[in-house]
Design a protein around this motif. Structure first.
Motif, PDB file in Angstrom:
ATOM      1  N   LEU A   1      -7.085  -1.227   1.707  1.00 52.57           N
ATOM      2  CA  LEU A   1      -7.629   0.060   1.302  1.00 52.57           C
ATOM      3  C   LEU A   1      -8.881  -0.159   0.472  1.00 52.57           C
ATOM      4  O   LEU A   1      -9.146  -1.260  -0.015  1.00 52.57           O
ATOM      5  CB  LEU A   1      -6.588   0.843   0.498  1.00 52.57           C
ATOM      6  CG  LEU A   1      -5.260   1.136   1.207  1.00 52.57           C
ATOM      7  CD1 LEU A   1      -4.293   1.791   0.227  1.00 52.57           C
ATOM      8  CD2 LEU A   1      -5.467   2.030   2.424  1.00 52.57           C
ATOM      9  N   GLY A   2      -9.641   0.898   0.300  1.00 55.54           N
ATOM     10  CA  GLY A   2     -10.798   0.824  -0.567  1.00 55.54           C
ATOM     11  C   GLY A   2     -10.391   0.658  -2.015  1.00 55.54           C
ATOM     12  O   GLY A   2      -9.262   0.986  -2.409  1.00 55.54           O
ATOM     13  N   TRP A   3     -11.334   0.144  -2.834  1.00 56.91           N
ATOM     14  CA  TRP A   3     -11.003  -0.108  -4.229  1.00 56.91           C
ATOM     15  C   TRP A   3     -10.650   1.178  -4.964  1.00 56.91           C
ATOM     16  O   TRP A   3      -9.725   1.207  -5.774  1.00 56.91           O
ATOM     17  CB  TRP A   3     -12.170  -0.812  -4.909  1.00 56.91           C
ATOM     18  CG  TRP A   3     -11.955  -1.010  -6.377  1.00 56.91           C
ATOM     19  CD1 TRP A   3     -12.598  -0.384  -7.392  1.00 56.91           C
ATOM     20  CD2 TRP A   3     -10.993  -1.875  -6.989  1.00 56.91           C
ATOM     21  NE1 TRP A   3     -12.116  -0.815  -8.599  1.00 56.91           N
ATOM     22  CE2 TRP A   3     -11.123  -1.735  -8.384  1.00 56.91           C
ATOM     23  CE3 TRP A   3     -10.045  -2.766  -6.474  1.00 56.91           C
ATOM     24  CZ2 TRP A   3     -10.345  -2.440  -9.279  1.00 56.91           C
ATOM     25  CZ3 TRP A   3      -9.260  -3.462  -7.383  1.00 56.91           C
ATOM     26  CH2 TRP A   3      -9.418  -3.301  -8.759  1.00 56.91           C
ATOM     27  N   GLY A   4     -11.353   2.254  -4.677  1.00 54.19           N
ATOM     28  CA  GLY A   4     -11.048   3.524  -5.332  1.00 54.19           C
ATOM     29  C   GLY A   4      -9.669   4.040  -4.961  1.00 54.19           C
ATOM     30  O   GLY A   4      -8.913   4.517  -5.819  1.00 54.19           O
ATOM     31  N   THR A   5      -9.329   3.924  -3.672  1.00 56.34           N
ATOM     32  CA  THR A   5      -7.998   4.367  -3.227  1.00 56.34           C
ATOM     33  C   THR A   5      -6.904   3.513  -3.830  1.00 56.34           C
ATOM     34  O   THR A   5      -5.856   4.023  -4.248  1.00 56.34           O
ATOM     35  CB  THR A   5      -7.920   4.312  -1.698  1.00 56.34           C
ATOM     36  OG1 THR A   5      -8.997   5.071  -1.142  1.00 56.34           O
ATOM     37  CG2 THR A   5      -6.605   4.881  -1.197  1.00 56.34           C
TER      38      THR A   5
ATOM     39  N   PHE B   1      -2.535   2.807  -7.664  1.00 60.03           N
ATOM     40  CA  PHE B   1      -1.950   2.065  -8.785  1.00 60.03           C
ATOM     41  C   PHE B   1      -1.625   2.995  -9.947  1.00 60.03           C
ATOM     42  O   PHE B   1      -0.523   2.947 -10.515  1.00 60.03           O
ATOM     43  CB  PHE B   1      -2.909   0.974  -9.249  1.00 60.03           C
ATOM     44  CG  PHE B   1      -2.605   0.432 -10.613  1.00 60.03           C
ATOM     45  CD1 PHE B   1      -1.535  -0.406 -10.818  1.00 60.03           C
ATOM     46  CD2 PHE B   1      -3.399   0.793 -11.707  1.00 60.03           C
ATOM     47  CE1 PHE B   1      -1.243  -0.900 -12.082  1.00 60.03           C
ATOM     48  CE2 PHE B   1      -3.112   0.309 -12.967  1.00 60.03           C
ATOM     49  CZ  PHE B   1      -2.028  -0.547 -13.159  1.00 60.03           C
ATOM     50  N   ILE B   2      -2.570   3.859 -10.301  1.00 58.15           N
ATOM     51  CA  ILE B   2      -2.354   4.784 -11.424  1.00 58.15           C
ATOM     52  C   ILE B   2      -1.206   5.733 -11.123  1.00 58.15           C
ATOM     53  O   ILE B   2      -0.342   5.997 -11.974  1.00 58.15           O
ATOM     54  CB  ILE B   2      -3.649   5.550 -11.734  1.00 58.15           C
ATOM     55  CG1 ILE B   2      -4.727   4.577 -12.242  1.00 58.15           C
ATOM     56  CG2 ILE B   2      -3.400   6.644 -12.759  1.00 58.15           C
ATOM     57  CD1 ILE B   2      -6.080   5.222 -12.439  1.00 58.15           C
ATOM     58  N   ALA B   3      -1.171   6.256  -9.889  1.00 62.12           N
ATOM     59  CA  ALA B   3      -0.112   7.198  -9.527  1.00 62.12           C
ATOM     60  C   ALA B   3       1.255   6.526  -9.537  1.00 62.12           C
ATOM     61  O   ALA B   3       2.231   7.084 -10.066  1.00 62.12           O
ATOM     62  CB  ALA B   3      -0.406   7.781  -8.146  1.00 62.12           C
ATOM     63  N   CYS B   4       1.341   5.324  -8.983  1.00 57.37           N
ATOM     64  CA  CYS B   4       2.629   4.624  -8.928  1.00 57.37           C
ATOM     65  C   CYS B   4       3.084   4.198 -10.323  1.00 57.37           C
ATOM     66  O   CYS B   4       4.269   4.322 -10.670  1.00 57.37           O
ATOM     67  CB  CYS B   4       2.501   3.418  -8.007  1.00 57.37           C
ATOM     68  SG  CYS B   4       4.069   2.664  -7.538  1.00 57.37           S
ATOM     69  N   PHE B   5       2.147   3.723 -11.129  1.00 59.15           N
ATOM     70  CA  PHE B   5       2.509   3.312 -12.486  1.00 59.15           C
ATOM     71  C   PHE B   5       2.918   4.520 -13.331  1.00 59.15           C
ATOM     72  O   PHE B   5       3.878   4.448 -14.110  1.00 59.15           O
ATOM     73  CB  PHE B   5       1.333   2.592 -13.132  1.00 59.15           C
ATOM     74  CG  PHE B   5       1.638   2.000 -14.476  1.00 59.15           C
ATOM     75  CD1 PHE B   5       2.333   0.802 -14.573  1.00 59.15           C
ATOM     76  CD2 PHE B   5       1.249   2.634 -15.645  1.00 59.15           C
ATOM     77  CE1 PHE B   5       2.634   0.252 -15.802  1.00 59.15           C
ATOM     78  CE2 PHE B   5       1.550   2.094 -16.879  1.00 59.15           C
ATOM     79  CZ  PHE B   5       2.242   0.899 -16.966  1.00 59.15           C
TER      80      PHE B   5
ATOM     81  N   LEU C   1      -3.299  -3.265  -6.561  1.00 58.28           N
ATOM     82  CA  LEU C   1      -4.478  -3.931  -7.104  1.00 58.28           C
ATOM     83  C   LEU C   1      -4.676  -5.314  -6.517  1.00 58.28           C
ATOM     84  O   LEU C   1      -5.796  -5.709  -6.170  1.00 58.28           O
ATOM     85  CB  LEU C   1      -4.361  -4.033  -8.638  1.00 58.28           C
ATOM     86  CG  LEU C   1      -4.362  -2.716  -9.411  1.00 58.28           C
ATOM     87  CD1 LEU C   1      -4.209  -3.001 -10.900  1.00 58.28           C
ATOM     88  CD2 LEU C   1      -5.634  -1.934  -9.150  1.00 58.28           C
ATOM     89  N   MET C   2      -3.605  -6.096  -6.409  1.00 54.85           N
ATOM     90  CA  MET C   2      -3.717  -7.474  -5.946  1.00 54.85           C
ATOM     91  C   MET C   2      -3.457  -7.636  -4.458  1.00 54.85           C
ATOM     92  O   MET C   2      -3.852  -8.635  -3.874  1.00 54.85           O
ATOM     93  CB  MET C   2      -2.744  -8.364  -6.734  1.00 54.85           C
ATOM     94  CG  MET C   2      -3.090  -8.506  -8.194  1.00 54.85           C
ATOM     95  SD  MET C   2      -1.971  -9.638  -9.054  1.00 54.85           S
ATOM     96  CE  MET C   2      -0.568  -8.574  -9.279  1.00 54.85           C
ATOM     97  N   GLY C   3      -2.760  -6.679  -3.868  1.00 55.28           N
ATOM     98  CA  GLY C   3      -2.342  -6.844  -2.485  1.00 55.28           C
ATOM     99  C   GLY C   3      -0.928  -7.393  -2.416  1.00 55.28           C
ATOM    100  O   GLY C   3      -0.510  -8.155  -3.297  1.00 55.28           O
TER     101      GLY C   3
END
Length: 213
Positions: A29-33, A38-42, A84-86
């Motif tokens: 995915l793109g970095w923004g996505t 990440f923010i939503a899951c965290f 973030l890391m894959g």
């Protein structure tokens, strides 16, 4: 022939890894996505953990709700870093030798917590696994911070040494005081006995002088 060349050149053993990397790159995915995911899951993991702590005080089923929501909160927080890391890099880091034990304990406690809550229906055991889950997750998270584990170990070792040395000083001083007091008490009669002995010796010498005269 091509197969033999790959084996001799050491490329044949990387076929599975290349397939995984190709699949990972195909679904990148793109970095923004990825950052939004990440923010939503965290955030979902934090909300589940906080909600579980609030539901702990609900009568009858409060402990079960806490265990379930807290466990799913930890799972969501753990999965959030994969954005973030894959997935491949995340799995590699989780299986690293510095995190393998913490990862194994954390995943085992996650599974056992749900088993204790739904299958065995043992609230005390579920709460115990939840505490172990928290400790393993904390130890796992500290591995990503440089020297964090060493600092924690030094703090706890210093507290243990201080706690073990604390009762020794008063006990040693009390024992020294008792020895000094006992020695003074034993020496006091000797000091009190010396004048009497001197007086008796003087009287004996006088008697001896009288008898000689």
């Amino acid at each position: 022939m091509d197969k033999l060349k790959k084996v001799l050149s050491g490329q044949d053993g990387n076929d599975d890894l290349n397939v995984l990397q190709a699949a990972s790159e195909a679904t990148t995915l793109g970095w923004g996505t990825r950052l939004k995911a990440f923010i939503a899951c965290f955030a979902l993991g934090v909300v589940c953990s906080v909600l579980g702590s609030c539901l702990l005080w609900v009568p009858r089923n409060g402990l079960i709700l806490f265990v379930v929501f807290y466990t799913f909160g930890n799972v969501a927080s753990l999965l959030s870093t994969m954005f973030l890391m894959g997935p491949l890099k995340q799995v590699k880091r989780m299986c690293d030798k510095t995190r393998a034990l913490a990862t194994a304990i954390m995943i085992t406690c996650l599974v056992l917590t749900l088993c204790a809550a739904f299958w065995w229906k043992n609230k005390g055991l579920a709460l115990l696994f939840c505490v172990l889950q928290f400790l393993a997750f904390t130890w796992y998270g500290l591995s990503y911070i440089p020297f964090a584990r060493d600092a924690v170990i030094k703090v706890f070792s210093a507290e243990r040494v201080a706690a073990s040395d604390f009762p020794r000083t008063p006990l040693l001083s009390v024992q020294t005081h008792d020895v000094q007091l006992l020695s003074s008490l034993t020496a006091a009669p000797q000091l009190a006995r010396d004048p009497r002995e001197q007086l008796e010796e003087a009287l004996n010498s006088v008697d001896t002088l009288d008898s000689a005269l």
